[in-house]
Design an enzyme around this catalytic site. Structure first.
Site, PDB file in Angstrom:
ATOM      1  N   GLU A 292       0.851  -1.204   0.000  1.00 17.84           N
ATOM      2  CA  GLU A 292       0.000   0.000   0.000  1.00 17.84           C
ATOM      3  C   GLU A 292       0.876   1.239   0.000  1.00 17.84           C
ATOM      4  OE1 GLU A 292      -3.337   0.871  -0.379  1.00 17.84           O
ATOM      5  OE2 GLU A 292      -2.350   2.824  -0.313  1.00 17.84           O
ATOM      6  N   GLN A 293       0.566   2.154  -0.919  1.00 18.48           N
ATOM      7  CA  GLN A 293       1.408   3.360  -1.027  1.00 18.48           C
ATOM      8  C   GLN A 293       0.896   4.515  -0.174  1.00 18.48           C
ATOM      9  OE1 GLN A 293       1.392   4.555  -5.148  1.00 18.48           O
ATOM     10  NE2 GLN A 293      -0.637   5.469  -5.034  1.00 18.48           N
TER      11      GLN A 293
ATOM     12  N   HIS B 249     -46.786  -2.663   8.760  1.00 19.85           N
ATOM     13  CA  HIS B 249     -47.347  -1.318   8.585  1.00 19.85           C
ATOM     14  C   HIS B 249     -46.820  -0.406   9.684  1.00 19.85           C
ATOM     15  CE1 HIS B 249     -50.222   1.853   7.840  1.00 19.85           C
ATOM     16  NE2 HIS B 249     -50.520   1.844   9.130  1.00 19.85           N
TER      17      HIS B 249
ATOM     18  N   GLY C   8     -19.324  18.783 -13.068  1.00 18.76           N
ATOM     19  CA  GLY C   8     -19.821  17.412 -13.007  1.00 18.76           C
ATOM     20  C   GLY C   8     -21.186  17.412 -12.348  1.00 18.76           C
TER      21      GLY C   8
ATOM     22  N   THR D  32      -9.636   3.952  -1.112  1.00 16.39           N
ATOM     23  CA  THR D  32     -10.508   5.109  -1.345  1.00 16.39           C
ATOM     24  C   THR D  32     -11.744   5.094  -0.455  1.00 16.39           C
ATOM     25  OG1 THR D  32      -9.803   5.077  -3.645  1.00 16.39           O
ATOM     26  CG2 THR D  32     -11.769   6.360  -3.142  1.00 16.39           C
TER      27      THR D  32
END
Ligand SMILES: Cc1cc2nc3c(=O)[nH]c(=O)nc-3n(C[C@H](O)[C@H](O)[C@H](O)COP(=O)(O)OP(=O)(O)OC[C@H]3O[C@@H](n4cnc5c(N)ncnc54)[C@H](O)[C@@H]3O)c2cc1C
Ligand SMILES: NC(=O)c1ccc[n+]([C@@H]2O[C@H](COP(=O)([O-])OP(=O)(O)OC[C@H]3O[C@@H](n4cnc5c(N)ncnc54)[C@H](O)[C@@H]3O)[C@@H](O)[C@H]2O)c1
Length: 460
Positions: free
Chosen positions: A33-34, A444, A180, A40
């Site tokens: 793992e860097q 319900h 976006g 993420t």
């Protein structure tokens, strides 16, 4: 050179559980793992955003509390506290991942940046400044994706934010322009609007969440605008520049040109594969023109013994898909299974308020593919639970095969939309038809109870 049975590059949502499972089977396994363990989802994606979205929902409830007959004397937003709370949750999840890996016998965790130096050899630039070379017969690439920055003139000259850097801002942006109009833009746009920013969303496609049906996108646009966000669809950002007050974006919608100004800009225009640094040219692993690793339905790359998991191979880019990828690989390797990514279900939920829960095909996909369908649709304002709780925005929609009543897809845009969608997902998996759900007994007054009414709309 140290020899392992398996090397996992990247500790994302598929790589981490896979490393543990391989070690439990007796394989000597390295995971490299860097950055932070957990990838993420835990560090920059699902966990921090959903933690902060929860705070924004509280702010929104207080802002509108008189709707429920509760009067208050106003409130203030403590963003440093919100960010610290988020960081605590992230740290808790990250530490959990670290503990899980460290306590698994047979797993070696290596912190550094990995690249192929040969077909089955990996060179690691270690965090401590050293170098290490490892080799294994089986290599699993789980290096994920990072924000894609579009080549818009002027963008590189302004201090733009991404979904990663935004999460550490401790002052609420006065005006937040977002490029976006999909998951990240909408979740983060609503979050910061509720914390006090004036949010502007610029989307090039004619509608928000362009893959979804137009009626779904229209509801999202409506509730975003109702909270004060300005939404510009079918709009292109032509040029971005720095102004004394912040940032200016020249936009064009059709033939109409105008300039939006804001204090901050967030780029949420998609993500790109993190494969460039892997030096894949030293292996036979093939990528597409965007750098996404090409795999077959069993997640095998073009190089025997090398696999790709999660976002690095292209969409659907969701945590649960990366997790499912590792199960497919593991079961094919160890349980003589013949699992494929081809026909698996791909549920997802966008965590705006209200949520969009989605499974299966959309109405427009059915139309495009010439599938005979009938559409069940029920407004949330017809749902007892929604009326009682005062959350009537949105609708439930299901795509049903016209001849067989088999459920083909659903979009639930409404409070707890993701949970309600999951009920329909289970029905799809079990082959339960729309007509069976219409008469099923639900407690319900749950939102789920209204699935009876949803399918009753097909009788009209
Ligand atoms: C803001 C945001 C919100 C999101 N919200 C959701 C959500 O609500 N639900 C959902 O399902 N999905 C969500 N996603 C998507 C989700 O986070 C990803 O699909 C998921 O994390 C899958 O990632 P992965 O397993 O492919 O790899 P990642 O989790 O991206 O992990 C890859 C890891 O590999 C490491 N790495 C990369 N290159 C190297 C190298 N050369 N050497 C060593 N290590 C390397 C990276 O540092 C990273 O830790 C969100 C994403 C973002 C950005
Ligand atoms: N709740 C969730 O599951 C969740 C939440 C956040 C992110 N994610 C994942 O993260 C990934 C990335 O999300 P995202 O929203 O950044 O990307 P996306 O790929 O979903 O959407 C990018 C959007 O940006 C638009 N766009 C592209 N270039 C543009 C430009 N120059 N100007 C204006 N608009 C432009 C596109 O038309 C598209 O609508 C998604 O694929 C998703 O799977 C999931």
């Amino acid at each position: 050179m140290e020899k392992f049975d398996a090397i996992v590059i990247g500790s994302g949502q598929g790589g981490t559980p896979l490393a543990k499972k391989l070690a439990k089977k007796g394989w000597k396994t390295a995971i490299i793992e860097q950055r932070y363990l957990g990838g993420t989802c835990i560090n920059d994606g699902c966990t921090p955003t959903k933690a902060m979205i929860a705070c924004a929902k509280v702010a929104n409830t207080i802002a509108h509390s008189k709707t429920w007959g509760i009067h208050n004397n106003g409130y203030t937003i403590d963003l440093p506290y919100i960010v610290a709370r988020k960081n605590d949750i992230v740290e808790q999840f990250r530490n959990g991942t670290a503990k899980g890996l460290e306590s698994t016998e047979g797993v070696t965790v290596i912190f550094g940046s990995a690249a192929f130096s040969g077909h089955k050899t990996i060179r690691v630039a270690l965090h401590n400044g050293g170098k290490s070379t490892l080799t294994a017969e089986h290599i699993f690439i789980n290096t994920g994706a990072t924000p894609l920055i579009p080549p818009i003139p002027g963008l590189s000259d302004v201090p733009y934010l991404t979904s990663t850097t935004m999460l550490d801002e401790i002052a609420v942006p006065k005006d937040l322009i977002i490029l976006g109009g999909s998951y990240i833009a909408l979740e983060m746009g609503q979050l910061y609007q509720r914390l006090g920013s004036n949010v502007m969303i610029i989307e090039t496609a004619p509608q928000l969440v362009s893959k979804e049906d137009a009626d779904v996108a229209a509801v999202i646009k409506k509730f975003m605008e109702a909270e004060g966000t300005r939404v510009f669809t079918g709009t292109t950002a032509e040029r971005i520049s720095k102004t004394p007050a912040g940032i200016a974006v020249d936009i064009i919608t059709g033939t109409r040109k105008t300039t939006l100004t804001g204090s901050h800009i967030l780029i949420a225009t998609g993500r790109k594969s993190q494969s460039a640094a892997l030096q894949l040219a030293n292996t036979n692993v093939i990528t597409d023109e965007k750098g996404f690793i090409q795999v077959n339905d069993r997640l095998e790359t073009s190089a025997p013994g090398i696999y790709a998991i999660g976002d690095v191979k292209g969409g659907p880019a969701f945590t649960h898909i990366s997790y499912n990828d590792h199960l497919i690989i593991y079961k094919n390797l160890f349980e003589n299974a013949n699992l494929s990514i081809k026909s698996r279900q791909v549920p997802y939920c966008m965590f705006t308020d209200p949520q969009l829960g989605r499974i299966g095909i959309t109405e427009k996909e059915a139309l495009k593919d010439g599938i005979p369908v009938k559409i069940a649709c029920l407004g949330m304002d017809k749902i007892a639970r929604a009326i009682e709780t005062g959350q009537t925005t949105g609708f439930m929609k299901a795509i049903v095969h016209a001849n067989t009543d088999v459920l083909l897809g659903a979009a639930i845009i409404g409070t707890e939309g993701g949970e309600t969608m999951s009920i329909l997902q289970m029905a799809m998996l079990g082959g339960i038809t729309a007509m069976q759900i219409r008469e099923m007994i639900f407690a319900h007054p749950l939102y789920a109870e209204s699935l009876n009414n949803l399918f009753m709309t097909l009788e009209k």
